[in-house]
Design an enzyme around this catalytic site. Structure first.
Site, PDB file in Angstrom:
ATOM      1  CG  HIS A   1      -1.335   3.527   4.895  1.00 28.36           C
ATOM      2  ND1 HIS A   1      -2.376   3.206   5.215  1.00 28.36           N
ATOM      3  CD2 HIS A   1      -0.634   2.646   4.146  1.00 28.36           C
ATOM      4  CE1 HIS A   1      -2.729   1.894   4.849  1.00 28.36           C
ATOM      5  NE2 HIS A   1      -1.607   1.586   4.257  1.00 28.36           N
TER       6      HIS A   1
ATOM      7  CG  ASP B   1      -4.374   4.832   6.948  1.00 30.33           C
ATOM      8  OD1 ASP B   1      -3.246   4.788   7.604  1.00 30.33           O
ATOM      9  OD2 ASP B   1      -4.859   4.334   6.114  1.00 30.33           O
TER      10      ASP B   1
ATOM     11  CB  SER C   1      -1.203  -0.144   1.197  1.00 30.59           C
ATOM     12  OG  SER C   1      -0.055   0.039   2.459  1.00 30.59           O
TER      13      SER C   1
END
Length: 356
Positions: free
Chosen positions: A334, A331, A41
């Site tokens: 990340h 978040d 990600s």
């Protein structure tokens, strides 16, 4: 403050460069025509959008600082490292996901992004998250090579493969999720044995890339995973401190990965295999946020910032902060675009000429 950091701050806050103007100086007459990305990600720019998985983010508030406030599938409030590296090297403003419906043949010349949020070196990690494993990313890369040959010929394809910068970002989900958070791999592996397995899998992946004609490969180590807000919440006690046990696992993996990549580099004189150390730069930001104009280090901007990520970070999170420029993390997993900007500038200045 170092001169490169002063220049970087100017560019970030004063917009002193255009989207395709390189701001990183390459050695001699070297060129990097394209950027090719694999992993998780940190680099994903939309691969997971069409997957049935909790590891997706093509909805608000993700992307609220992206162009047009578009939630494109990037796991942040704005751009992610794949975009920032391409931009600073003067390649392109963004690097499209290979699965993007808007992908055009000419886009292939500037690189492509195979990264899938939630994946890892351990095949079980991708299965646990229902995302694309590295093995599937590799098969997509082979398809990409075929499309290059079909559209631009063998000679141009070989040039792209040998001169492009290939970045691999993985291991975080293996260590944080598959090993510690779920505890599944703990049943049959201790940390030394599991990190041995991950390094062996990473080495095999790099060997596969090399066999396909790639010559410039940068492989990222693990960050200080014990300091991610989510890991603080799970393992950091009442005070939600950084968890040293998890950070030690990251460091053990990194030391083994660095040694393995050094060995590969010695065996392949025509290639440049570079270990990219991310642990200390991110830890430095977390421990010294004021130095970088940041304030909040132990929780993300989205929701409470303690557990929200992916589908848990959504439009119903009314607590989401109004000023994410003060936050290290967007978040619970990340970083914010601002943190990524700082990290990418530091990494490129330190490592880019190691590929020549």
């Amino acid at each position: 403050m170092e001169l490169w950091r002063m220049a970087f701050v100017c560019c970030v806050f004063c917009h002193c460069f255009s989207h395709t103007e390189a701001i990183v100086t390459l050695r001699g007459n070297e060129t990097i025509p394209a950027l090719i990305l694999f992993g998780d990600s940190i680099m994903d720019t939309g691969t997971n959008n069409d997957l049935i998985t909790a590891f997706k983010c093509n909805f608000p508030p993700y992307g609220r600082d992206f162009h047009g406030a578009q939630p494109t599938g990037r796991f942040s409030n704005g751009k992610v490292p794949s975009d920032l590296v391409a931009e600073q090297l003067g390649i392109n403003e963004y690097v499209a996901a290979y699965t993007s419906s808007s992908l055009q043949p000419d886009d292939l010349l500037k690189g492509i992004n195979f990264a899938s949020g939630g994946t890892g070196y351990d095949p079980f990690t991708a299965r646990l998250a229902s995302v694309r494993p590295l093995s599937e990313q590799l098969e997509q890369f082979k398809e990409y090579i075929g499309k290059l040959k079909e559209n631009f010929g063998e000679e141009k394809t070989n040039f792209i493969l040998s001169k492009s910068l290939v970045l691999v970002v993985s291991s975080s989900n293996d260590i944080a999720n598959t090993y510690f958070a779920s505890g599944i791999r703990k049943l049959d592996h201790d940390v030394p044995r599991y990190t041995d397995m991950l390094v062996q899998l990473a080495s095999s992946f790099v060997k596969e890339l090399y066999s396909l004609g790639v010559k410039r490969i940068g492989v990222f180590g693990a960050p200080p995973l014990g300091c991610l807000p989510f890991m603080r919440t799970l393992f950091g006690g009442v005070e939600r401190e950084c968890t040293e046990e998890i950070n030690m696992a990251s460091k053990l993996f990194n030391s083994k990965l660095s040694a393995e990549l050094h060995n590969l580099n010695q065996n392949w004189p025509q290639a440049k295999i570079v270990y990219i150390q991310i642990y200390d730069p991110l830890l430095n930001i977390i421990q010294n946020p004021i130095k970088y104009g940041l304030e909040v280090v132990d929780r993300g901007c989205c929701g409470t910032g303690s557990v929200e990520a992916g589908i848990l970070c959504n439009p119903l999170d009314l607590q989401t902060c109004t000023d994410d420029s003060k936050y290290v993390f967007w978040d619970s997993y990340h970083p914010t675009e601002k943190t990524y900007q700082i990290l990418v500038a530091e990494i490129l200045n330190k490592y880019i000429n190691s590929f020549f």
